[in-house]
Motif scaffolding. Structure first.
Motif, short mmCIF file in Angstrom:
data_model
loop_
_atom_site.label_atom_id
_atom_site.label_comp_id
_atom_site.label_asym_id
_atom_site.label_seq_id
_atom_site.Cartn_x
_atom_site.Cartn_y
_atom_site.Cartn_z
N GLY A 30 -15.95 -29.59 -5.07
CA GLY A 30 -17.38 -29.84 -4.90
C GLY A 30 -18.19 -28.60 -4.62
N GLY A 31 -17.75 -27.44 -5.18
CA GLY A 31 -18.61 -26.26 -5.13
C GLY A 31 -19.65 -26.34 -6.24
N LEU A 32 -20.25 -25.22 -6.57
CA LEU A 32 -21.29 -25.22 -7.59
C LEU A 32 -20.80 -25.77 -8.92
CD1 LEU A 32 -23.07 -21.79 -6.95
CD2 LEU A 32 -24.04 -24.05 -6.61
N ASN A 33 -19.59 -25.38 -9.33
CA ASN A 33 -19.09 -25.79 -10.65
C ASN A 33 -18.74 -27.27 -10.70
OD1 ASN A 33 -17.33 -22.63 -10.84
ND2 ASN A 33 -19.42 -23.09 -11.44
N GLY A 34 -18.12 -27.78 -9.64
CA GLY A 34 -17.80 -29.19 -9.60
C GLY A 34 -19.05 -30.05 -9.51
#
Length: 542
Positions: free
Chosen positions: A13-17
């Motif tokens: 759930g960082g920026l990419n997720g």
């Protein structure tokens, strides 16, 4: 029966997720995201949002909020002006031995950019800290129907020809639940347990070293004489780089030696001591808010797909932060994959379309990582020049896919020596300002959910053929006539797209050109049905 049934399970759930969940939900796909950390990011690892990525955020309605929460970027030359407004941030990368060199005028310019992107985009880049950007993405993704769970980790997964069975665990309670998903997307970071479990190898220059990121609050304006700048490379015995986080907070990234800097990652006092040495300010008063150690590396996964599992972002490419390409590239991975998964799940594309995710994004990911490597190594040596260095707009917006879901000439390098966005298939559609119902609209804004055919003024045959071909194939296709429902007040559409007045451009749902006919053609409906069938891999379906 599984506890949770969903089309796509996103791990990370960082920026990419979060971008993956956001763009999938934008396409109407049901998605469930799990993130083992209990909340969104606190530390700045990515603040620079490129013009191309801002185009993507504009398509989901987040662009105004991002600009409101971030700092205002201005041309780099403004760094020389003292006592600039607190919300202003010049795009200047400086080099100095100590921080006071900036205030004394002894710093040198490594890179000085403009805000404008050479007419390549309707958007300007933005500077918005990850701690401010991620909550916006969570809010919009959940508003669109995505389920986002923090404090939840992936325990295991197995895939079969029809889907993926996974087990997730609540990190606080230990409760386990089963998930049945059609596809799994791994956005689980540099170390990516999903990638490792699949046995996907990586290649590149490997680990360069380690960085200790120190988030702190301090009044540095007096030291730099109120000058604003994007990044300062401090080239001394405690070498590192200084970013402005917001109006009062900063992040210093120290090139970390575990033996030499023992204890700094766990002791705020030792971190402050290092910070004082690096900045050349022995009496600096600073509030150390967070210290985090991470690996500086150059590695690209050798595969982006394994059956029904896909990698995005740091899970498939990691490279130095120079240039600010990491998170932007990962979010563009997510956008590329989202429309293709939506097309397959809705039944208007074949599974072969999903293979083009790797075909397209892998060479771009490799080339982008190489550019970050060049920037990192040359800046560390105090020299910003290199014969293979590419313009940042070429890297972030003007790249071209050598192979993939498009019809036309293929091959070549993903990053050309000069910026040339000219309507060739495999590139993002050229930005041209048009008018619709009296309001300005860019060609880039026209393709967000469907294929779009842009017919030139005398290309009525292509417009009619596209409507018929889309209906026959049962896929979403919107038709526009430039000179009809779209006005070309400046008369530049054909010039910038490589068309004559009888030509047409077919644009994919992600804004990339799928096919181009410079002029009129024979049997246009048959031709377009063939083209669309190949692009969507329908021609390979029985």
């Amino acid at each position: 029966m599984a506890d949770i049934e969903v089309s796509v399970l996103v791990v990370g759930g960082g920026l990419n997720g979060l971008a993956t969940a956001l763009f999938l939900s934008r396409q109407g796909v049901d998605v469930h995201l799990v993130e083992r950390n209990s909340t969104t990011a606190r530390l700045l690892r990515a603040a620079g949002v490129s013009a191309r990525t801002m185009e993507l955020f504009h398509s989901v309605g987040l662009e105004p909020e991002i600009r409101a929460r971030g700092l205002r970027l201005v041309p780099g030359e403004h760094w020389t002006q003292p006592n600039s407004p607190a919300d202003l941030l010049p795009r200047a990368i400086l080099g100095a031995k100590r921080l006071s060199d900036i205030g004394d005028g002894r710093a040198f310019v490594m890179e000085e950019g403009t805000v404008e992107v050479a007419d390549a985009s309707p958007m300007e880049p933005a500077w918005c800290g990850q701690d401010r950007l991620e909550p916006l993405m969570v809010g919009e993704a959940t508003r669109r129907g995505a389920r986002v769970e923090f404090g939840t980790e992936l325990v295991s997964f197995e895939q079969d020809p029809d889907g993926v069975d996974a087990v997730i665990r609540d990190t606080a309670t230990g409760e386990r639940r089963s998930v049945r998903a059609r596809y799994l997307i791994a956005a689980d970071g540099v170390s990516s347990p999903v990638r490792e479990s699949l046995g996907i190898t990586r290649s590149g220059n490997g680990t360069i070293g380690h960085v200790l990121s120190i988030l702190f609050e301090a009044d540095l304006d007096a030291v730099v004489d109120g000058r604003r700048f994007l990044i300062a490379y401090l080239l001394n015995e405690a070498a590192g780089l200084l970013h402005r986080f917001d109006a009062t907070r900063w992040v210093f990234g120290l090139f970390f030696d575990p033996e030499r800097h023992a204890g700094a990652e766990t002791s705020k006092d030792k971190a402050l001591e290092l910070l004082r040495t690096a900045l050349g300010e022995p009496d600096l008063s600073a509030d150390i808010q967070l210290v985090n150690r991470w690996r500086l590396a150059h590695e690209v996964a050798d595969a982006y797909r394994s059956g029904r599992v896909f990698l995005v972002g740091d899970a498939c490419h990691v490279h130095p932060p120079a240039g600010g390409y990491g998170a932007n590239s990962g979010m563009q991975d997510a956008h590329n994959l989202a429309w293709k998964l939506a097309a397959v799940l809705r039944g208007w594309a074949g599974d072969g379309l999903l293979d083009t995710y790797e075909q397209e994004r892998h060479p771009v990911g490799r080339a982008t990582a190489d550019q970050a490597w060049i920037r990192q190594t040359t800046r560390s040596e105090g020299d910003g020049g290199h014969p293979d260095l590419r313009n940042s707009t070429v890297i972030s917006t003007g790249y071209r896919y050598p192979e993939g879901a498009f019809e036309g000439e293929k091959g070549g390098e993903p990053l050309e020596g000069e910026l040339r966005i000219d309507g060739r298939p495999g590139m993002r559609v050229p930005h041209v300002w048009l008018e619709r119902d009296g309001a300005k609209v860019s060609t880039v804004e026209l393709a967000t959910d469907t294929f779009v055919l842009l017919a030139a003024q005398d290309g009525g045959a292509w417009a009619e053929a596209a409507r018929a071909a889309g209906a026959a194939l049962g896929l979403p296709l919107t038709v526009h006539r430039v000179g009809g429902d779209l006005a070309d007040a400046e008369g530049r559409f054909c010039e910038l797209t490589g068309l004559t007045s009888q030509g047409a451009l077919l644009v994919r749902p992600d804004g990339f050109v799928a096919w181009r006919s410079p002029g009129a053609g024979d049997r246009p409906e048959d031709l377009l049905r063939t083209v669309l069938g190949r692009i969507t891999a329908r021609d390979r379906e029985v």
